[in-house]
Scaffold this motif. Structure first.
Motif, PDB file in Angstrom:
ATOM      1  N   ALA A  55       0.796  -0.935   0.436  1.00 17.53           N
ATOM      2  CA  ALA A  55      -0.199  -0.269  -0.136  1.00 17.53           C
ATOM      3  C   ALA A  55       1.030   1.227  -0.085  1.00 17.53           C
ATOM      4  O   ALA A  55       0.498   2.061  -0.982  1.00 17.53           O
ATOM      5  CB  ALA A  55      -0.762   0.132   1.559  1.00 17.53           C
ATOM      6  N   ARG A  56       2.197   1.159   1.530  1.00 12.74           N
ATOM      7  CA  ARG A  56       2.897   2.186   0.605  1.00 12.74           C
ATOM      8  C   ARG A  56       3.429   3.288  -0.673  1.00 12.74           C
ATOM      9  O   ARG A  56       3.336   3.907  -0.114  1.00 12.74           O
ATOM     10  CB  ARG A  56       3.886   2.564   1.995  1.00 12.74           C
ATOM     11  CG  ARG A  56       3.624   2.307   3.031  1.00 12.74           C
ATOM     12  CD  ARG A  56       4.215   1.875   4.486  1.00 12.74           C
ATOM     13  NE  ARG A  56       5.214   3.568   4.715  1.00 12.74           N
ATOM     14  CZ  ARG A  56       6.528   3.074   5.079  1.00 12.74           C
ATOM     15  NH1 ARG A  56       6.928   1.789   5.207  1.00 12.74           N
ATOM     16  NH2 ARG A  56       6.732   4.404   4.701  1.00 12.74           N
ATOM     17  N   LEU A  57       4.043   1.188  -1.262  1.00 15.68           N
ATOM     18  CA  LEU A  57       5.071   1.650  -2.321  1.00 15.68           C
ATOM     19  C   LEU A  57       4.158   2.037  -3.434  1.00 15.68           C
ATOM     20  O   LEU A  57       4.327   3.013  -4.156  1.00 15.68           O
ATOM     21  CB  LEU A  57       4.839   0.144  -2.374  1.00 15.68           C
ATOM     22  CG  LEU A  57       5.392   0.681  -4.668  1.00 15.68           C
ATOM     23  CD1 LEU A  57       6.594   1.148  -4.420  1.00 15.68           C
ATOM     24  CD2 LEU A  57       6.641  -1.184  -4.337  1.00 15.68           C
ATOM     25  N   ALA A  58       2.389   2.249  -3.210  1.00 12.20           N
ATOM     26  CA  ALA A  58       1.391   1.797  -4.250  1.00 12.20           C
ATOM     27  C   ALA A  58       0.889   3.100  -4.196  1.00 12.20           C
ATOM     28  O   ALA A  58       0.617   4.350  -5.341  1.00 12.20           O
ATOM     29  CB  ALA A  58       0.168   1.785  -3.690  1.00 12.20           C
ATOM     30  N   ARG A  59       1.313   4.049  -2.773  1.00 11.86           N
ATOM     31  CA  ARG A  59       0.923   5.516  -2.701  1.00 11.86           C
ATOM     32  C   ARG A  59       1.821   6.837  -2.952  1.00 11.86           C
ATOM     33  O   ARG A  59       1.629   7.823  -3.781  1.00 11.86           O
ATOM     34  CB  ARG A  59       0.839   5.799  -1.491  1.00 11.86           C
ATOM     35  CG  ARG A  59       0.481   7.717  -0.699  1.00 11.86           C
ATOM     36  CD  ARG A  59       0.396   7.838   0.085  1.00 11.86           C
ATOM     37  NE  ARG A  59       2.083   6.760   0.846  1.00 11.86           N
ATOM     38  CZ  ARG A  59       2.717   7.844   1.999  1.00 11.86           C
ATOM     39  NH1 ARG A  59       1.891   8.399   2.774  1.00 11.86           N
ATOM     40  NH2 ARG A  59       3.875   7.784   1.704  1.00 11.86           N
ATOM     41  N   GLN A  60       2.906   5.891  -2.883  1.00  6.43           N
ATOM     42  CA  GLN A  60       4.388   6.652  -3.117  1.00  6.43           C
ATOM     43  C   GLN A  60       3.883   6.965  -5.214  1.00  6.43           C
ATOM     44  O   GLN A  60       4.315   8.236  -5.566  1.00  6.43           O
ATOM     45  CB  GLN A  60       5.602   6.148  -3.632  1.00  6.43           C
ATOM     46  CG  GLN A  60       6.039   5.972  -1.831  1.00  6.43           C
ATOM     47  CD  GLN A  60       6.022   7.703  -1.225  1.00  6.43           C
ATOM     48  OE1 GLN A  60       4.839   7.940  -0.256  1.00  6.43           O
ATOM     49  NE2 GLN A  60       7.100   8.649  -1.390  1.00  6.43           N
ATOM     50  N   TYR A  96       0.870   7.671 -11.729  1.00  9.88           N
ATOM     51  CA  TYR A  96       1.322   6.680 -12.478  1.00  9.88           C
ATOM     52  C   TYR A  96       0.198   6.014 -12.338  1.00  9.88           C
ATOM     53  O   TYR A  96      -0.200   5.765 -10.858  1.00  9.88           O
ATOM     54  CB  TYR A  96       2.716   5.571 -12.248  1.00  9.88           C
ATOM     55  CG  TYR A  96       3.570   5.949 -12.599  1.00  9.88           C
ATOM     56  CD1 TYR A  96       4.111   5.952 -14.213  1.00  9.88           C
ATOM     57  CD2 TYR A  96       4.532   6.452 -11.630  1.00  9.88           C
ATOM     58  CE1 TYR A  96       5.652   6.303 -14.437  1.00  9.88           C
ATOM     59  CE2 TYR A  96       5.946   7.493 -12.022  1.00  9.88           C
ATOM     60  CZ  TYR A  96       5.915   7.216 -13.355  1.00  9.88           C
ATOM     61  OH  TYR A  96       7.494   7.488 -13.812  1.00  9.88           O
ATOM     62  N   PRO A  97      -0.616   5.532 -13.262  1.00 13.45           N
ATOM     63  CA  PRO A  97      -1.698   4.545 -13.103  1.00 13.45           C
ATOM     64  C   PRO A  97      -1.714   3.590 -12.574  1.00 13.45           C
ATOM     65  O   PRO A  97      -0.866   2.904 -12.353  1.00 13.45           O
ATOM     66  CB  PRO A  97      -2.429   4.201 -14.724  1.00 13.45           C
ATOM     67  CG  PRO A  97      -1.501   4.265 -15.167  1.00 13.45           C
ATOM     68  CD  PRO A  97      -0.674   5.414 -14.823  1.00 13.45           C
ATOM     69  N   LEU A  98      -2.760   2.962 -12.410  1.00 16.16           N
ATOM     70  CA  LEU A  98      -2.844   1.632 -11.436  1.00 16.16           C
ATOM     71  C   LEU A  98      -2.243   0.422 -12.706  1.00 16.16           C
ATOM     72  O   LEU A  98      -1.986  -0.622 -11.950  1.00 16.16           O
ATOM     73  CB  LEU A  98      -4.668   1.420 -10.682  1.00 16.16           C
ATOM     74  CG  LEU A  98      -5.457   2.535 -10.276  1.00 16.16           C
ATOM     75  CD1 LEU A  98      -6.867   1.466  -9.044  1.00 16.16           C
ATOM     76  CD2 LEU A  98      -4.225   2.373  -8.803  1.00 16.16           C
ATOM     77  N   GLU A  99      -2.875   0.560 -13.291  1.00  9.08           N
ATOM     78  CA  GLU A  99      -2.469  -0.256 -14.475  1.00  9.08           C
ATOM     79  C   GLU A  99      -1.019  -0.854 -14.342  1.00  9.08           C
ATOM     80  O   GLU A  99      -0.185  -1.867 -15.301  1.00  9.08           O
ATOM     81  CB  GLU A  99      -3.023  -0.852 -15.801  1.00  9.08           C
ATOM     82  CG  GLU A  99      -2.947   1.011 -16.484  1.00  9.08           C
ATOM     83  CD  GLU A  99      -3.727   1.276 -16.613  1.00  9.08           C
ATOM     84  OE1 GLU A  99      -4.136   2.756 -17.097  1.00  9.08           O
ATOM     85  OE2 GLU A  99      -4.307   2.090 -15.203  1.00  9.08           O
ATOM     86  N   GLN A 100      -0.490   0.340 -14.493  1.00  6.34           N
ATOM     87  CA  GLN A 100       1.240   0.371 -14.920  1.00  6.34           C
ATOM     88  C   GLN A 100       1.862   0.064 -12.857  1.00  6.34           C
ATOM     89  O   GLN A 100       2.789  -0.650 -12.961  1.00  6.34           O
ATOM     90  CB  GLN A 100       1.692   1.527 -14.898  1.00  6.34           C
ATOM     91  CG  GLN A 100       1.516   1.999 -16.101  1.00  6.34           C
ATOM     92  CD  GLN A 100       1.702   3.521 -16.811  1.00  6.34           C
ATOM     93  OE1 GLN A 100       3.198   3.734 -15.838  1.00  6.34           O
ATOM     94  NE2 GLN A 100       1.604   3.533 -17.595  1.00  6.34           N
ATOM     95  N   ILE A 101       1.090   0.229 -11.685  1.00 10.03           N
ATOM     96  CA  ILE A 101       1.870   0.222 -10.733  1.00 10.03           C
ATOM     97  C   ILE A 101       1.621  -1.873 -10.248  1.00 10.03           C
ATOM     98  O   ILE A 101       3.020  -2.432 -10.016  1.00 10.03           O
ATOM     99  CB  ILE A 101       0.794   0.701  -9.540  1.00 10.03           C
ATOM    100  CG1 ILE A 101       1.257   2.214 -10.127  1.00 10.03           C
ATOM    101  CG2 ILE A 101       1.577   0.361  -8.118  1.00 10.03           C
ATOM    102  CD1 ILE A 101       0.579   2.979  -8.843  1.00 10.03           C
ATOM    103  N   ALA A 102       0.409  -1.873 -10.428  1.00 13.39           N
ATOM    104  CA  ALA A 102       0.481  -3.631 -10.170  1.00 13.39           C
ATOM    105  C   ALA A 102       1.388  -4.544 -10.848  1.00 13.39           C
ATOM    106  O   ALA A 102       1.475  -5.160 -10.194  1.00 13.39           O
ATOM    107  CB  ALA A 102      -1.283  -4.307 -10.913  1.00 13.39           C
ATOM    108  N   PRO A 103       1.740  -4.374 -12.021  1.00 10.06           N
ATOM    109  CA  PRO A 103       3.395  -5.522 -12.311  1.00 10.06           C
ATOM    110  C   PRO A 103       4.164  -5.340 -11.481  1.00 10.06           C
ATOM    111  O   PRO A 103       4.868  -6.565 -10.926  1.00 10.06           O
ATOM    112  CB  PRO A 103       3.156  -4.929 -13.459  1.00 10.06           C
ATOM    113  CG  PRO A 103       1.806  -4.854 -14.045  1.00 10.06           C
ATOM    114  CD  PRO A 103       1.590  -3.374 -12.774  1.00 10.06           C
ATOM    115  N   LEU A 104       4.705  -3.734 -10.901  1.00 16.29           N
ATOM    116  CA  LEU A 104       6.001  -3.488  -9.971  1.00 16.29           C
ATOM    117  C   LEU A 104       5.160  -4.621  -8.213  1.00 16.29           C
ATOM    118  O   LEU A 104       6.283  -5.017  -7.933  1.00 16.29           O
ATOM    119  CB  LEU A 104       5.981  -2.484  -9.890  1.00 16.29           C
ATOM    120  CG  LEU A 104       6.903  -2.052  -8.678  1.00 16.29           C
ATOM    121  CD1 LEU A 104       8.236  -2.458  -8.734  1.00 16.29           C
ATOM    122  CD2 LEU A 104       7.202  -0.621  -8.629  1.00 16.29           C
TER     123      LEU A 104
END
Length: 256
Positions: free
Chosen positions: A191-196, A202-210
């Protein structure tokens, strides 16, 4: 119509292939794909290439490492058709993508840096101690945190965390007694990584693979090697683009 021969010099397909360590079939395929200008034919119907074709082939092969096979082929076809503005547009798009990839890497590195434990206090054993939990986490269960306290710590709404859950960024379990979401240590990290990254635009679809890579790696530390490799590949791509640009310019000059 085929390309006029330069200075009367003729090159066979095998001459072009050997000089560039290719098969003669690959040379013929490149001509048919428009990557090379159309060759003249001899009286017996054989292809007759020129130094200009050799220059075109060198340009294409130099463009591939930086732009990829498909884009490099499109650049060469545009040039051979006289659409140089379209070729330059394709080159610009590749450079823009490289810049975006660099920005993504920087955002990931910054996000991971923000997730590192506090190293300002050392434990008696000489290792660095982690930061004391916040007040928000003091109200959590022994095995995790509920959505409200986590949202408060992150500075987001509970609805945002639920949206991230639907997107696969966090995977909280449900408390068997209350049915409430419970976020364990890995969920809090994600969650912290997603928030940053969301703060970086960055959109969610780019964050999900990371996030998936962080999970499969078992944490953040194993990603250091991946980030180092990512950085090296971006640098190599940038340098390859410079080499490709030089070869493309030489081909454009040769075409006149």
């Amino acid at each position: 119509m085929g390309q006029n021969l330069q200075s009367g010099e003729r090159l066979r397909p095998v001459d072009l292939a050997r000089a560039h360590r290719l098969s003669t079939q690959a040379v013929r395929n490149y001509e048919e794909a428009g990557i090379l200008p159309a060759a003249e034919r001899t009286a017996h119907g054989y292809r007759a290439y020129t130094p200009l074709h050799a220059r075109a082939l060198s340009a294409f092969l130099a463009l591939v490492p930086g732009h990829g096979h498909r884009t490099a082929a499109s650049i060469m076809r545009a040039v051979n058709e006289g659409a140089t503005d379209e070729a330059f547009h394709l080159v610009d798009e590749s450079h823009a993508q490289l810049l975006e990839d660099r920005r993504t890497l920087r955002a990931v590195e910054n996000a991971l840096r923000d997730l590192e434990p506090d190293t300002t206090r050392s434990s008696p054993s000489g290792t660095f101690a982690r930061k004391a939990p916040s007040d928000a986490f003091a109200r959590n269960t022994p095995s995790g945190t509920f959505i409200g306290p986590l949202a408060h710590q992150l500075g987001v709404r509970s609805a945002t965390l639920r949206k991230w859950e639907r997107a696969g960024l966090v995977r909280p379990r449900r408390d068997p007694r209350t049915g409430y979401r419970v976020f364990d240590e890995a969920d809090v990290r994600d969650a912290r990584l997603a928030r940053q990254l969301r703060r970086g635009g960055y959109p969610l679809e780019q964050i999900a693979p990371l996030i998936a890579q962080v999970r499969s790696a078992g944490g953040l530390q194993p990603l250091e090697a991946a980030l180092t490799d990512w950085r090296a590949r971006l640098s190599a791509r940038g340098r390859a683009m410079l080499t490709g640009a030089a070869e493309l310019e030489a081909y454009l000059r040769a075409r006149g």
